[in-house]
Design an enzyme around this catalytic site. Structure first.
Site, PDB file in Angstrom:
ATOM      1  N   ASP A 192      -2.860  11.992  -2.899  1.00  0.00           N
ATOM      2  CA  ASP A 192      -3.056  13.449  -2.891  1.00  0.00           C
ATOM      3  C   ASP A 192      -3.655  13.893  -4.223  1.00  0.00           C
ATOM      4  O   ASP A 192      -3.091  13.604  -5.287  1.00  0.00           O
ATOM      5  CB  ASP A 192      -1.706  14.145  -2.653  1.00  0.00           C
ATOM      6  CG  ASP A 192      -1.163  13.822  -1.267  1.00  0.00           C
ATOM      7  OD1 ASP A 192      -1.896  14.009  -0.285  1.00  0.00           O
ATOM      8  OD2 ASP A 192      -0.013  13.337  -1.169  1.00  0.00           O
ATOM      9  N   ASP A 220      10.056   7.737   0.519  1.00  0.00           N
ATOM     10  CA  ASP A 220       9.345   8.000  -0.734  1.00  0.00           C
ATOM     11  C   ASP A 220       9.110   6.704  -1.527  1.00  0.00           C
ATOM     12  O   ASP A 220      10.057   5.969  -1.833  1.00  0.00           O
ATOM     13  CB  ASP A 220      10.193   8.975  -1.567  1.00  0.00           C
ATOM     14  CG  ASP A 220       9.413   9.537  -2.741  1.00  0.00           C
ATOM     15  OD1 ASP A 220       8.584   8.820  -3.321  1.00  0.00           O
ATOM     16  OD2 ASP A 220       9.655  10.717  -3.074  1.00  0.00           O
ATOM     17  N   GLU A 227       0.848  -1.199   0.000  1.00  0.00           N
ATOM     18  CA  GLU A 227       0.000   0.000   0.000  1.00  0.00           C
ATOM     19  C   GLU A 227       0.878   1.243   0.000  1.00  0.00           C
ATOM     20  O   GLU A 227       1.681   1.455   0.914  1.00  0.00           O
ATOM     21  CB  GLU A 227      -0.965   0.035   1.202  1.00  0.00           C
ATOM     22  CG  GLU A 227      -1.871   1.276   1.094  1.00  0.00           C
ATOM     23  CD  GLU A 227      -3.002   1.364   2.105  1.00  0.00           C
ATOM     24  OE1 GLU A 227      -3.173   0.449   2.921  1.00  0.00           O
ATOM     25  OE2 GLU A 227      -3.724   2.389   2.057  1.00  0.00           O
ATOM     26  N   GLU A 286       4.964   4.952   3.427  1.00  0.00           N
ATOM     27  CA  GLU A 286       4.370   6.245   3.812  1.00  0.00           C
ATOM     28  C   GLU A 286       5.484   7.159   4.306  1.00  0.00           C
ATOM     29  O   GLU A 286       6.337   6.726   5.078  1.00  0.00           O
ATOM     30  CB  GLU A 286       3.316   6.025   4.914  1.00  0.00           C
ATOM     31  CG  GLU A 286       2.726   7.287   5.520  1.00  0.00           C
ATOM     32  CD  GLU A 286       2.018   8.182   4.497  1.00  0.00           C
ATOM     33  OE1 GLU A 286       1.054   7.756   3.877  1.00  0.00           O
ATOM     34  OE2 GLU A 286       2.466   9.328   4.314  1.00  0.00           O
ATOM     35  N   PHE A 306      -9.001   9.456   5.191  1.00  0.00           N
ATOM     36  CA  PHE A 306      -9.163  10.493   4.167  1.00  0.00           C
ATOM     37  C   PHE A 306     -10.514  10.345   3.460  1.00  0.00           C
ATOM     38  O   PHE A 306     -11.185  11.329   3.154  1.00  0.00           O
ATOM     39  CB  PHE A 306      -8.013  10.390   3.160  1.00  0.00           C
ATOM     40  CG  PHE A 306      -7.843  11.617   2.318  1.00  0.00           C
ATOM     41  CD1 PHE A 306      -7.205  12.742   2.816  1.00  0.00           C
ATOM     42  CD2 PHE A 306      -8.348  11.656   1.028  1.00  0.00           C
ATOM     43  CE1 PHE A 306      -7.056  13.879   2.038  1.00  0.00           C
ATOM     44  CE2 PHE A 306      -8.208  12.783   0.241  1.00  0.00           C
ATOM     45  CZ  PHE A 306      -7.560  13.899   0.743  1.00  0.00           C
TER      46      PHE A 306
HETATM   47  C1  LIG Z   1      -4.424  12.119   0.857  1.00  0.00           C
HETATM   48  S1  LIG Z   1      -3.450  11.121   1.873  1.00  0.00           S
HETATM   49  C2  LIG Z   1      -4.403   9.591   1.949  1.00  0.00           C
HETATM   50  C3  LIG Z   1      -3.950   8.674   3.041  1.00  0.00           C
HETATM   51  C4  LIG Z   1      -4.696   7.337   3.168  1.00  0.00           C
HETATM   52  N1  LIG Z   1      -4.499   6.491   1.999  1.00  0.00           N
HETATM   53  C5  LIG Z   1      -6.169   7.557   3.429  1.00  0.00           C
HETATM   54  O1  LIG Z   1      -6.983   7.273   2.530  1.00  0.00           O
HETATM   55  O2  LIG Z   1      -6.508   8.015   4.541  1.00  0.00           O
HETATM   56  C6  LIG Z   1      -2.090  10.693   0.825  1.00  0.00           C
HETATM   57  C7  LIG Z   1      -0.921  10.085   1.557  1.00  0.00           C
HETATM   58  O3  LIG Z   1       0.087   9.700   0.635  1.00  0.00           O
HETATM   59  C8  LIG Z   1       1.356   9.969   1.205  1.00  0.00           C
HETATM   60  N2  LIG Z   1       2.312  10.096   0.092  1.00  0.00           N
HETATM   61  C9  LIG Z   1       2.249  10.987  -0.914  1.00  0.00           C
HETATM   62  N3  LIG Z   1       3.277  10.813  -1.770  1.00  0.00           N
HETATM   63  C10 LIG Z   1       4.001   9.769  -1.280  1.00  0.00           C
HETATM   64  C11 LIG Z   1       5.177   9.112  -1.721  1.00  0.00           C
HETATM   65  N4  LIG Z   1       5.808   9.504  -2.842  1.00  0.00           N
HETATM   66  N5  LIG Z   1       5.645   8.084  -0.989  1.00  0.00           N
HETATM   67  C12 LIG Z   1       5.007   7.689   0.150  1.00  0.00           C
HETATM   68  N6  LIG Z   1       3.888   8.282   0.614  1.00  0.00           N
HETATM   69  C13 LIG Z   1       3.384   9.302  -0.094  1.00  0.00           C
HETATM   70  C14 LIG Z   1       1.141  11.236   1.999  1.00  0.00           C
HETATM   71  O4  LIG Z   1       2.096  11.390   3.038  1.00  0.00           O
HETATM   72  C15 LIG Z   1      -0.268  11.031   2.545  1.00  0.00           C
HETATM   73  O5  LIG Z   1      -0.270  10.426   3.815  1.00  0.00           O
END
Ligand SMILES: C[S@@+](CC[C@H](N)C(=O)[O-])C[C@H]1O[C@@H](n2cnc3c(N)ncnc32)[C@H](O)[C@@H]1O
Length: 202
Positions: free
Chosen positions: A109, A86, A34, A59, A183
């Site tokens: 995002d 990342d 995930e 994450e 989210f």
């Molecule tokens: C809008 S949030 C959604 C979180 C979760 N999936 C939810 O539905 O509650 C997007 C998440 O993706 C993570 N994220 C964004 N780009 C990432 C990357 N390149 N590698 C790891 N995590 C990432 C952000 O830190 C954030 O927690």
């Protein structure tokens, strides 16, 4: 248990090298990855419900990782590992060919502004680059609560050679088999819809 102890038990330090499923979990059970699990609610629920599968969460948001680790330790799970790094680096360097059975990207995002759309994670080129990591008949499950991103996801995914939409070309998945996420609940409170997509490697 202190967070630092949990961290050492479950978080894998990033290094630009391959980590086999066996090295991470001590078995070769099917692997779910995930990306961007946020606070980890969905990952925790899936890992508890599926002890015969391995779950690798990626994450960058440390408080979210801490929250997940708390739940994982409390439930005594042995089928969860996390990279707090990342996802682009992890997927480029750490996961071997054919190792991922299921890839999940839930509510990435949305990057609402048009000039930021290119920052969206789900792009044809990015997914095409991941295909070798997927097992045969491996799955990619995407979800978003932002309609323009949902439309962008369909367009980007339909252009990936080697993936088939499990619900028919261009179709969303009406009854997805996934837990809710933080989210998602926020989006529903704001009156957003939810769109899921499921693609299979063929
Ligand atoms: C809008 S949030 C959604 C979180 C979760 N999936 C939810 O539905 O509650 C997007 C998440 O993706 C993570 N994220 C964004 N780009 C990432 C990357 N390149 N590698 C790891 N995590 C990432 C952000 O830190 C954030 O927690």
């Amino acid at each position: 248990m202190a967070i630092s102890e949990q961290w050492d038990n479950y978080v894998v330090e990033y290094e630009p090298r391959l980590f086999s499923t066996h090295e991470l979990f001590g078995n070769d059970n099917p692997l779910t990855v995930e990306i961007g699990f946020g606070m980890g609610d969905s990952l925790l629920e899936m890992a508890i419900a599926n002890p015969q599968r391995n779950f690798l969460g990626i994450e960058v948001h440390k408080p979210g990782v801490g929250k997940l680790l708390h739940g994982v330790a409390e439930s005594g799970l042995t089928n969860v590992k996390v990279f707090c790094h990342d996802a682009i680096d992890i997927l480029a360097h750490c996961i071997g060919a054919g190792c991922i059975d299921t890839l999940l990207i839930f509510f990435p995002d949305p990057w609402h502004k048009k000039r930021h759309n290119k920052r969206r994670l789900v792009q044809t080129e990015f997914i095409t680059g991941l295909l070798p990591l997927l097992a045969d008949a491996g799955r990619i499950h995407l979800a978003t609560d932002w309609e323009p991103y949902a439309e962008h996801m369909v367009e980007a995914m339909e252009a990936v050679q080697g993936m088939t939409n499990a619900n028919g070309a261009g179709q969303f998945w009406p009854l997805p088999d996934r837990p809710g996420t933080k989210f998602e609940r926020r989006g529903i409170r704001l009156g957003h819809g939810v769109w899921d997509l499921l693609y299979i490697k063929r």
